[in-house]
Scaffold this motif. Structure first.
Motif, PDB file in Angstrom:
ATOM      1  N   ASN A 197     -11.775   7.028  -1.964  1.00 54.92           N
ATOM      2  CA  ASN A 197     -10.836   7.017  -3.070  1.00 54.92           C
ATOM      3  C   ASN A 197     -11.148   5.836  -3.890  1.00 54.92           C
ATOM      4  N   GLU A 217      -9.604   6.282   2.137  1.00 52.88           N
ATOM      5  CA  GLU A 217      -9.160   5.300   1.076  1.00 52.88           C
ATOM      6  C   GLU A 217     -10.545   4.462   0.785  1.00 52.88           C
ATOM      7  N   HIS A 243      -5.868  -1.801  -3.294  1.00 56.28           N
ATOM      8  CA  HIS A 243      -5.701  -1.672  -1.931  1.00 56.28           C
ATOM      9  C   HIS A 243      -6.836  -1.022  -1.144  1.00 56.28           C
ATOM     10  N   PHE A 298       0.789  -1.087  -0.050  1.00 51.82           N
ATOM     11  CA  PHE A 298       0.025  -0.141  -0.096  1.00 51.82           C
ATOM     12  C   PHE A 298       0.873   1.029   0.157  1.00 51.82           C
ATOM     13  N   GLU A 338       0.847   4.070  -3.079  1.00 46.39           N
ATOM     14  CA  GLU A 338       0.838   5.502  -2.499  1.00 46.39           C
ATOM     15  C   GLU A 338       1.956   6.603  -2.658  1.00 46.39           C
TER      16      GLU A 338
HETATM   17 FE   LIG Z   1      -5.349   4.528  -1.889  1.00 45.42          FE
END
Ligand SMILES: [Fe+2]
Ligand SMILES: [Fe+2]
Length: 283
Positions: free
Chosen positions: A149, A146, A184, A86, A90
């Motif tokens: 997202n 997240e 993710h 992850f 990122e």
């Molecule tokens: Fe992300």
């Protein structure tokens, strides 16, 4: 660490085994489009997407900082591997969006620093939020951001309104980020549950995060539009009142509907299994 940990230790990572821990670089040659209203000539849609990009590196920094700081609290090896993957994804996203944003500011005449300042973007939000609200709150924020997202990523890959009119290089760029956001999507959520194992704060933080993210994107878009010499009310009205954004099937209501299962006490991000969607884009 929370006393509930043992209760959750057997149920710690629910990312499907079929998801491989790949971190890709993008070769999308999007820069040449940044000076134009590249979203099919639509200035509002272009600025909206540019505003999202402008916000991403600071958000990604928060996510990376929080997960890095919590690695020591993770016992499950699979989840630990996922956290490292992850972070790699990122870090790449952040670097690429910084490149995008620098090139954007150069080509459209935005003052980078001023835009950050006027849109209240803080590059050290982990420190600030931790000091004010504590570590659990920070981790809850990462799980919520997240999830948002991944919803945006899924919409971009499935809802034709996002990409129609965009040049192929831009589609490639946004697709690259969307795919990895979906891959993710459960990592921070699983870390949060494995350490704190409770959902009430998570639900509270989601309500706040969704609102706050929306406000910040609106603020960046207004500032960009104003820096181009236009009255910010025009883009404000488009975001809050246009059919595309605020209609019954507009982007905002669609996102709202997709968030609602999050408030179920048994919810997990992979309840919505996007494996087939990912396979379509990655094989
Ligand atoms: Fe992300
Ligand atoms: Fe990202």
């Amino acid at each position: 660490m929370n006393g509930n940990m043992e209760k959750f230790v057997l149920d710690i990572s629910r990312t499907p085994e079929s998801i491989t821990y790949i971190s890709r670089k993008t070769n999308a040659q999007y820069s040449k489009h940044l000076s134009e209203d590249w979203h099919g000539g639509d200035r509002f849609k272009t600025i909206l997407m540019n505003a999202i990009s402008f916000l991403l590196p600071s958000g990604e920094k928060l996510l990376i900082d929080v997960i890095n700081n919590n690695l020591k609290n993770i016992n499950d090896e699979k989840l630990l591997r996922e956290c490292k993957w992850f972070i790699r994804q990122e870090v790449n996203h952040s670097a690429e969006h910084i490149r995008y944003n620098n090139s954007l500011c150069d080509s459209r005449g935005y003052d980078y620093e001023k835009l950050q300042l006027e849109s209240h973007i803080n590059r050290n939000s982990y420190k600030v939020v931790k000091r004010a609200l504590g570590e659990q709150y920070c981790l809850a924020m990462t799980a919520c951001i997240e999830h948002l997202n991944s919803i945006a990523g899924e919409l971009m890959l499935t809802d034709k309104r996002w990409f129609s009119g965009m040049p192929i290089e831009m589609i490639d760029f946004w697709e690259w980020h969307s795919i990895e956001e979906i891959e993710h999507k459960a990592v921070c959520f699983d870390v949060y549950l494995s350490i704190y194992g409770e959902r009430e704060l998570l639900h509270k933080v989601m309500r706040y995060s969704a609102q706050q993210l929306g406000h910040t994107i609106l603020s960046i878009a207004c500032n960009m539009y104003q820096m181009e010499g236009h009255p910010k009310e025009e883009i404000e009205t488009w975001i809050t009142q246009s059919e595309f954004m605020a209609g019954e099937n507009g982007i905002l209501k669609t996102i709202e509907r997709k968030i609602s299962p999050f408030y179920d006490f048994n919810f997990h991000p992979w309840d919505n299994d996007n494996s087939e969607l990912l396979a379509k884009f990655t094989t």
